[in-house]
Design a protein around this motif. Structure first.
Motif, mmCIF file in Angstrom:
data_model
loop_
_atom_site.group_PDB
_atom_site.id
_atom_site.type_symbol
_atom_site.label_atom_id
_atom_site.label_comp_id
_atom_site.label_asym_id
_atom_site.label_seq_id
_atom_site.Cartn_x
_atom_site.Cartn_y
_atom_site.Cartn_z
ATOM 1 N N LEU A 23 0.743 -1.254 -0.101
ATOM 2 C CA LEU A 23 0.064 -0.119 0.058
ATOM 3 C C LEU A 23 0.967 1.222 -0.010
ATOM 4 C CD1 LEU A 23 -2.839 1.428 0.266
ATOM 5 C CD2 LEU A 23 -2.669 0.982 2.676
ATOM 6 N N LYS A 24 2.033 1.159 0.758
ATOM 7 C CA LYS A 24 2.816 2.452 0.714
ATOM 8 C C LYS A 24 3.595 2.632 -0.621
ATOM 9 C CE LYS A 24 6.708 4.416 3.394
ATOM 10 N NZ LYS A 24 7.619 4.178 4.475
ATOM 11 N N ARG A 25 3.641 1.590 -1.209
ATOM 12 C CA ARG A 25 4.356 1.530 -2.598
ATOM 13 C C ARG A 25 3.361 2.274 -3.724
ATOM 14 N NH1 ARG A 25 6.850 -3.911 -3.876
ATOM 15 N NH2 ARG A 25 7.266 -3.324 -5.879
ATOM 16 N N ILE A 40 -2.155 -2.601 -9.770
ATOM 17 C CA ILE A 40 -1.084 -2.761 -8.707
ATOM 18 C C ILE A 40 -0.192 -3.674 -9.112
ATOM 19 C CG2 ILE A 40 -0.379 -3.530 -6.328
ATOM 20 C CD1 ILE A 40 -3.078 -2.765 -5.339
ATOM 21 N N LYS A 41 0.017 -4.776 -9.824
ATOM 22 C CA LYS A 41 0.989 -5.450 -10.191
ATOM 23 C C LYS A 41 1.440 -4.908 -11.530
ATOM 24 C CE LYS A 41 -0.868 -10.228 -8.885
ATOM 25 N NZ LYS A 41 -1.514 -11.713 -9.528
ATOM 26 N N LYS A 42 0.612 -4.114 -12.275
ATOM 27 C CA LYS A 42 1.176 -3.746 -13.500
ATOM 28 C C LYS A 42 2.220 -2.428 -13.070
ATOM 29 C CE LYS A 42 0.080 -1.431 -17.828
ATOM 30 N NZ LYS A 42 -1.162 -1.016 -18.864
ATOM 31 N N THR A 43 1.712 -1.718 -12.178
ATOM 32 C CA THR A 43 2.373 -0.480 -11.680
ATOM 33 C C THR A 43 3.576 -0.891 -10.926
ATOM 34 O OG1 THR A 43 0.330 0.687 -11.469
ATOM 35 C CG2 THR A 43 2.093 1.835 -10.536
ATOM 36 N N LEU A 44 3.393 -1.815 -9.920
ATOM 37 C CA LEU A 44 4.860 -2.242 -9.150
ATOM 38 C C LEU A 44 5.595 -3.086 -9.595
ATOM 39 C CD1 LEU A 44 2.805 -2.020 -5.575
ATOM 40 C CD2 LEU A 44 4.122 -0.133 -6.932
ATOM 41 N N LYS A 45 5.097 -3.821 -10.728
ATOM 42 C CA LYS A 45 5.995 -4.836 -11.339
ATOM 43 C C LYS A 45 6.189 -6.052 -10.619
ATOM 44 C CE LYS A 45 7.954 -1.564 -14.542
ATOM 45 N NZ LYS A 45 9.768 -1.104 -15.002
ATOM 46 N N ILE A 46 5.035 -6.509 -9.963
ATOM 47 C CA ILE A 46 5.172 -7.512 -9.103
ATOM 48 C C ILE A 46 4.733 -8.904 -10.012
ATOM 49 C CG2 ILE A 46 3.972 -8.852 -7.032
ATOM 50 C CD1 ILE A 46 3.387 -5.868 -6.105
ATOM 51 N N MET A 47 5.641 -9.986 -9.885
ATOM 52 C CA MET A 47 5.391 -11.297 -10.637
ATOM 53 C C MET A 47 5.153 -12.222 -9.673
ATOM 54 S SD MET A 47 6.209 -9.941 -13.772
ATOM 55 C CE MET A 47 6.212 -11.504 -14.548
ATOM 56 N N GLU A 48 4.134 -13.006 -10.200
ATOM 57 C CA GLU A 48 3.513 -14.104 -9.300
ATOM 58 C C GLU A 48 4.452 -15.338 -9.239
ATOM 59 O OE1 GLU A 48 -0.321 -15.497 -10.393
ATOM 60 O OE2 GLU A 48 -1.246 -13.473 -10.183
ATOM 61 N N LYS A 93 3.587 5.511 -5.907
ATOM 62 C CA LYS A 93 3.323 6.034 -7.224
ATOM 63 C C LYS A 93 1.949 6.447 -7.631
ATOM 64 C CE LYS A 93 6.668 3.287 -8.871
ATOM 65 N NZ LYS A 93 7.573 3.716 -9.657
ATOM 66 N N GLU A 94 1.258 6.847 -6.538
ATOM 67 C CA GLU A 94 -0.132 7.801 -6.812
ATOM 68 C C GLU A 94 -1.257 6.983 -7.614
ATOM 69 O OE1 GLU A 94 1.160 11.380 -8.562
ATOM 70 O OE2 GLU A 94 2.459 12.054 -6.630
ATOM 71 N N ILE A 95 -1.426 5.875 -6.949
ATOM 72 C CA ILE A 95 -2.434 5.029 -7.904
ATOM 73 C C ILE A 95 -3.583 4.674 -7.127
ATOM 74 C CG2 ILE A 95 -0.946 3.921 -9.632
ATOM 75 C CD1 ILE A 95 -1.036 1.594 -8.010
ATOM 76 N N THR A 96 -3.413 5.505 -5.662
ATOM 77 C CA THR A 96 -4.580 5.260 -4.804
ATOM 78 C C THR A 96 -5.638 6.453 -4.845
ATOM 79 O OG1 THR A 96 -3.344 6.276 -3.002
ATOM 80 C CG2 THR A 96 -3.272 3.909 -3.028
ATOM 81 N N ALA A 97 -5.077 7.429 -5.539
ATOM 82 C CA ALA A 97 -6.183 8.790 -5.330
ATOM 83 C C ALA A 97 -7.342 8.340 -6.392
ATOM 84 C CB ALA A 97 -5.410 9.775 -6.161
ATOM 85 N N GLY A 98 -8.519 8.388 -5.618
ATOM 86 C CA GLY A 98 -9.756 8.464 -6.251
ATOM 87 C C GLY A 98 -10.187 6.829 -6.322
ATOM 88 N N LYS A 99 -9.542 5.783 -5.586
ATOM 89 C CA LYS A 99 -9.761 4.458 -5.691
ATOM 90 C C LYS A 99 -10.735 4.115 -4.268
ATOM 91 C CE LYS A 99 -7.790 3.460 -9.574
ATOM 92 N NZ LYS A 99 -7.193 4.780 -9.800
ATOM 93 N N HIS A 100 -11.455 3.380 -4.243
ATOM 94 C CA HIS A 100 -12.281 2.820 -3.045
ATOM 95 C C HIS A 100 -11.197 2.169 -2.066
ATOM 96 C CE1 HIS A 100 -14.992 1.064 -0.448
ATOM 97 N NE2 HIS A 100 -16.224 1.387 -1.127
ATOM 98 N N PRO A 101 -11.145 2.859 -0.921
ATOM 99 C CA PRO A 101 -10.196 2.326 0.168
ATOM 100 C C PRO A 101 -10.272 0.897 0.653
ATOM 101 C CG PRO A 101 -11.630 3.671 1.161
ATOM 102 C CD PRO A 101 -12.095 3.975 -0.307
ATOM 103 N N VAL A 102 -11.510 0.446 0.607
ATOM 104 C CA VAL A 102 -11.821 -0.963 1.139
ATOM 105 C C VAL A 102 -10.919 -1.886 0.125
ATOM 106 C CG1 VAL A 102 -13.398 -2.651 1.598
ATOM 107 C CG2 VAL A 102 -13.600 -0.461 2.505
ATOM 108 N N ALA A 103 -11.429 -1.601 -1.307
ATOM 109 C CA ALA A 103 -10.979 -2.517 -2.404
ATOM 110 C C ALA A 103 -9.513 -2.387 -2.617
ATOM 111 C CB ALA A 103 -11.516 -1.937 -3.835
ATOM 112 N N GLN A 104 -8.792 -1.277 -2.203
ATOM 113 C CA GLN A 104 -7.607 -1.110 -2.323
ATOM 114 C C GLN A 104 -6.790 -1.931 -1.190
ATOM 115 O OE1 GLN A 104 -6.145 0.899 -4.844
ATOM 116 N NE2 GLN A 104 -4.079 0.563 -4.392
ATOM 117 N N ALA A 105 -7.418 -1.851 -0.114
ATOM 118 C CA ALA A 105 -6.913 -2.563 1.220
ATOM 119 C C ALA A 105 -6.967 -4.118 0.802
ATOM 120 C CB ALA A 105 -7.633 -2.291 2.346
#
Length: 306
Positions: A242-244, A298-306, A248-260
């Motif tokens: 969440l901090k990352r 989130i995966k696309k922005t932070l480049k998280i690979m499974e 990257k400023e991808i939390t603005a305007g997003k539902h906080p519960v969905a983001q969590a």
């Protein structure tokens, strides 16, 4: 503790040899005695010291002398008098005629209350029930009662249900104090429709000029993870994700519960906890499609690979 003689009690020792000695007051024993011969002159002095602080029900019963403090969650703020049981000041039982007279007095005391008083009493009964269901702190309930009193003073109750206005007041108080409760949680506890609750909330925000801050998303991470009994490492990794995302400023305007919920889901994948998006959707009250979209972003922005 010994104190000097106070002029509240005009007492003197009768012995001539003690006229030059002061009168000593013992506050702990509640006695006043002569400083020369030591004879007790006054007993059972009333305690004038400050009342001790109590932080529990047992401490309150031991230390309190003046009754509970005033509260906005009571329709009369706890200041009105109540016609008590059928006993006099000495504890003796009243006669049958006197009992009947006091019963009639209680009846007319109840009937003589104004409509606003009765309305506040019913509203705060609903508020107290919602507090128990949602586990809301007392300070937040006090704030909700204050908001509802402002609603009543502004005459916004006409054409609106009491349950919806009480629920809207409680949700606004939770937003002001950053207590993570969603509109769905409040609507279920208040037995009202989410659509009506949202409409009345917009009305009181506009009419009363409330400035409600956005929820802190991290508080929903703690709430969801505790409800689902997730590992502590999973929770910490979700906070890091969440901090990352905020950087990257991808939390603005997003539902906080969905983001969590999305942050927790990705953290579960990293820590090999196999929990489906469907379960996260049920625990958070957000659709699994919304969680899936947040996860992809989130995966696309932070480049998280499974």
């Amino acid at each position: 503790m010994l104190e000097d003689y106070s002029n509240n009690y005009d007492v003197k020792c009768k012995l001539d040899t003690c006229k030059t000695y002061p009168i000593i007051t013992d506050s702990e024993r509640g006695e006043m005695f002569c400083g020369g011969c030591g004879i007790v002159l006054v007993q059972n002095i009333s305690d004038t010291s400050n009342e001790g602080n109590g932080y529990g029900q047992e401490d309150f019963l031991k230390l309190s002398r003046t009754g509970p403090a005033t509260s906005l969650t009571m329709y009369d703020r706890g200041l009105s008098s109540v016609i008590g049981a059928n006993k006099d000041s000495s504890g003796n039982t009243l006669s049958n005629k006197t009992k009947y007279d006091f019963k009639r007095l209680r009846t007319w005391d109840q009937r003589s209350k104004s409509r606003s008083t009765v309305s506040l009493s019913k509203a705060f009964t609903i508020l107290n029930g919602m507090k128990t269901k949602l586990g809301i702190p007392d300070s937040v309930v006090e704030n909700a009662a204050y908001i509802y009193r402002k609603i009543s003073s502004a005459k916004l109750t006409r054409g609106r249900t009491m349950a919806s206005l009480v629920s809207a007041s409680l949700y606004a108080a939770c937003r002001e104090n950053n207590i993570p409760r969603t509109l769905d949680d409040i609507a279920i506890a208040g037995n009202t429709e989410r659509r009506i609750l949202s409409r009345d909330l917009r009305t009181i925000i506009k009419k009363l000029g409330l400035n409600l801050n956005q929820y802190d998303t991290s508080s929903f991470i703690s709430k969801i993870s505790n409800n689902m009994n997730l590992k502590e490492k999973t929770k910490r990794d979700a906070f890091d994700i969440l901090k990352r995302c905020e950087i990257k400023e991808i939390t603005a305007g997003k539902h906080p519960v969905a983001q969590a919920a999305a942050s927790l889901y990705i953290s579960c994948i990293i820590n090999n906890e196999k929990i489906s998006q469907k379960k996260f959707a049920e625990a958070s009250g957000v659709s699994d499609v919304t969680i899936r979209n947040r996860v992809v972003l989130i995966k696309k922005t932070l480049k998280i690979m499974e």
